[in-house]
Design an enzyme around this catalytic site. Sequence first.
Site, PDB file in Angstrom:
ATOM      1  N   SER A 512       0.833  -1.206   0.000  1.00  0.00           N
ATOM      2  CA  SER A 512       0.000   0.000   0.000  1.00  0.00           C
ATOM      3  C   SER A 512       0.865   1.253   0.000  1.00  0.00           C
ATOM      4  CB  SER A 512      -0.938  -0.004   1.212  1.00  0.00           C
ATOM      5  OG  SER A 512      -1.977  -0.934   1.017  1.00  0.00           O
ATOM      6  N   SER A 722      -2.803  -8.108  -6.136  1.00  0.00           N
ATOM      7  CA  SER A 722      -2.494  -7.001  -5.230  1.00  0.00           C
ATOM      8  C   SER A 722      -3.683  -6.061  -5.077  1.00  0.00           C
ATOM      9  CB  SER A 722      -1.262  -6.240  -5.714  1.00  0.00           C
ATOM     10  OG  SER A 722      -1.378  -5.902  -7.072  1.00  0.00           O
ATOM     11  N   ASN A 725      -5.982  -7.895  -2.605  1.00  0.00           N
ATOM     12  CA  ASN A 725      -5.515  -8.269  -1.273  1.00  0.00           C
ATOM     13  C   ASN A 725      -4.556  -7.307  -0.579  1.00  0.00           C
ATOM     14  OD1 ASN A 725      -6.805 -10.925  -1.199  1.00  0.00           O
ATOM     15  ND2 ASN A 725      -5.400 -11.400  -2.859  1.00  0.00           N
ATOM     16  N   TYR A 726      -3.854  -6.496  -1.334  1.00  0.00           N
ATOM     17  CA  TYR A 726      -2.761  -5.741  -0.719  1.00  0.00           C
ATOM     18  C   TYR A 726      -2.886  -4.230  -0.763  1.00  0.00           C
ATOM     19  CZ  TYR A 726      -0.137 -10.039  -0.202  1.00  0.00           C
ATOM     20  OH  TYR A 726       0.267 -11.282   0.171  1.00  0.00           O
ATOM     21  N   ILE A 727      -3.520  -3.717  -1.793  1.00  0.00           N
ATOM     22  CA  ILE A 727      -3.600  -2.263  -1.915  1.00  0.00           C
ATOM     23  C   ILE A 727      -4.834  -1.773  -1.191  1.00  0.00           C
ATOM     24  CG2 ILE A 727      -3.913  -0.377  -3.546  1.00  0.00           C
ATOM     25  CD1 ILE A 727      -2.406  -2.169  -5.593  1.00  0.00           C
TER      26      ILE A 727
END
Length: 768
Positions: A512, A722, A725-727
């Site tokens: 992020s 991403s 799940n990640y950003i």
Amino acid sequence: MPVSSSGEDEDKPLKSLTRRNNHVIDLDEDDDYEDTPLKEVKVRKRKAETAKKPRKKVKKEKKEVKKEKEVKKEKKVTKEKKKVTKKVKKEVKKEVKKEVKKETSVKQDPGKDSDSQSDVYRWWENEDELEGEIKWHTLQHHGIIFPPEYKPLPKRVKLLYDGKPVSLPPSAEEVAGFFGAMIQTEHAKNPVFQKNFFHDFLEVLKESGGSPEAEIKEFEKCDFSLMYAHFEKEREKKKALPPQEKRRIREEKAKLEEKYRFCLLDGRKEQVGNFRIEPPGLFRGRGAHPKTGKLKRRVYPEQVTLNLDEKAHVPSPPRGHNWGEVRHDNTVAWLAMWRENISNSVKYVRFGNNSTLKGISDFKKFEKARALKDYIDAIRIDYKKKLKSELMLDRQIATATYLIDVFALRAGGEKSDDEADTVGCCSLRYEHVFLKPPSTVIFDFLGKDSVRFYQEVEVDKQVFKNIRIFKKSPKKPGDDLFDRLDPSILNKYFSSYLPGLTAKVFRTYNASKTMQEQLDLIPNEGTVNEKVVRFNAANREVAILCNHQRSVTKGFEAGVQKMNEKIEEMRWRKTRLKRMILQLDKKEKKKRPDYFAEIDELPIEKEKEIVERVLEKDKERDEKWSLREKQKINWEKKSITTEEYEQRLKTLEEDKKKRKVKYEEKHKQLKGETKNHKYDLSSSMTVEKLDGQVEKLEERIANTNLQLKDREDNSTVALSTSKVNYIDPRLTVAFSKKFDVPLEKLFTKALREKFAWAIESADEKWRF
DNA sequence: ACACGGACTTAGTATAGTGAAC
DNA sequence: GTTCACTATACTAAGTCCGTGT
């Protein structure tokens, strides 16, 4: 077990051997590595020697214990029930509080109808939702959908053994069919897959009485091609079904599934994620999975545990069956579970991604990552210091933390022999890391899902030295790089900074953070399309950081070439237009020499080639068209009179002729044009009009170029992982608002639902 | 203290769906 | 309207991490 005699020590798992003593490491790092304290070498050596054998031994023992455990299971169940009631009591207070809150919130928002969007529960406006381990107070659902029973193949579709058709009992035929359907895939060519499949197939065959015609013994003598052909035909048939029939089938299915789609959580309608039991099939393990190809057996209601509230109506199991268990555990977020037979792990039926519970934990995840912002500086200072620590353990912790922080490695837990050999940070081995002085490290290993992680990177000097120490003799290939570490040790260390801080939080944080930085670099200008491309480029940076890969799709190369040809064509058209301008007014060339410069950049050979291609395409198009028309007429042959049929054929022929004439005209015209560059222009044509057309083409070219580059850059990178799940989704929402890019261009419908909380709570100023 | 398994997140791929290009 | 190629979704494998019982 006492740990006194050395013989018993040998059988102990490796980690426990070394972890007990915190050896002081060689301080003189500059660097006579052979100078390691003797004691340590000894311990390591023993470890290295016993590395492979004891592992397996331990595993075997485990398995035997497992069986005993199953006997004990019943006792355990009653215990668990007690546990649950205890938990419930503990939370009673909170429960009361929540109920009150709920009522007030209902009052605040009256008159909403049950089916509309406004029905979404705005949990993010209720702080209480974020605490406590109770997941729900009431939970009702309709259970799960079981795959349909196996329907035997038509009699003529048989397995051939040694060239002769053999009949199989239905259950064995089913398994053979699983393989038969796959014979064209890579899986079916994998020897491990074949071996595992065949073993389980023979097992089922034996269970079900065998084949009357032959005793099946050798995989090589099995011919599945009749089965394959049958499945292919069925697929074709299904594909060829008229659209309205397809729709009807789809709708029927949807209607049947409707009630399973939703459940009632605390009185609110929430979507269920996977409400279907996984159908039987052959296990498609990724990478070099030792169990790939094994039969994943059919799951029956007796193996299924349902989870719902005590007062909820228990959905009736399929006729003639019973549920394995009905549970009322409100500390978990699953509706049903069963155990799969491949590795005896548990599969769950869970809530949909747009559900309250998933949303809450997503929100918490990103808030935890944001909390790391306030600690990361201290953590980094500490691990830089610790890289030089006298304690081996501390050096390893520091080095591992560095790798996790800088290269976004996963924690890397230990894996057993019956899984694919993949690693993360803690499980990195000697052979996964190469040192290239002065300070370059090459990582080369298979990570999660057997995706290769290959990076040649410059690292901190001390990190380089440390890795050299960790690789020092007598360590050899097969040995752990971090022999003192496992994820729990690392995570314990992390949580001393911030409760709940674990290795995976670093991935979320750095992903992020990277996204925020990348977005900050984007200027607020250009078209929406350009901004989306820039956004994707930022997204791509994150995906690369996390090593999120995908395999190139089979049509990719061809697609790129096609696009390149398209661009060439457009350039040619543009040149052509510019020539027309000059034909109208020669003086233009002096006025705008740069503008017309590109005319000379197109060699005549190239131009001929392009023209040829354009004409070729036209021809192909005409051919395809006529073929299709003919097919259409033949399709309707039965429903129309012969006269009509003849008539239509005749019109088709005429149309074909017309097209041909048109084509030939064009052909002649273009050929002529390429020779002398003289154009037939209508009298109303002006320089301005042509300029306009050029401009439009230029836009299209730029756009296509952008698209092409984007596509090439993304060919092996998976952006979605991403993004999902990640950003932090609030970054995307803020970008959308600040840059006036419709959110639909950045989030699919599913993601907009999943991230409703972010969409509602972030404005254009929001920062990670 | 530690092995184990349950519960949950993260992951790539197969396939269904869809919309642009013809 | 059809095809084709990509995109979105469904699926399920494979991780992480924590609590628990021994």
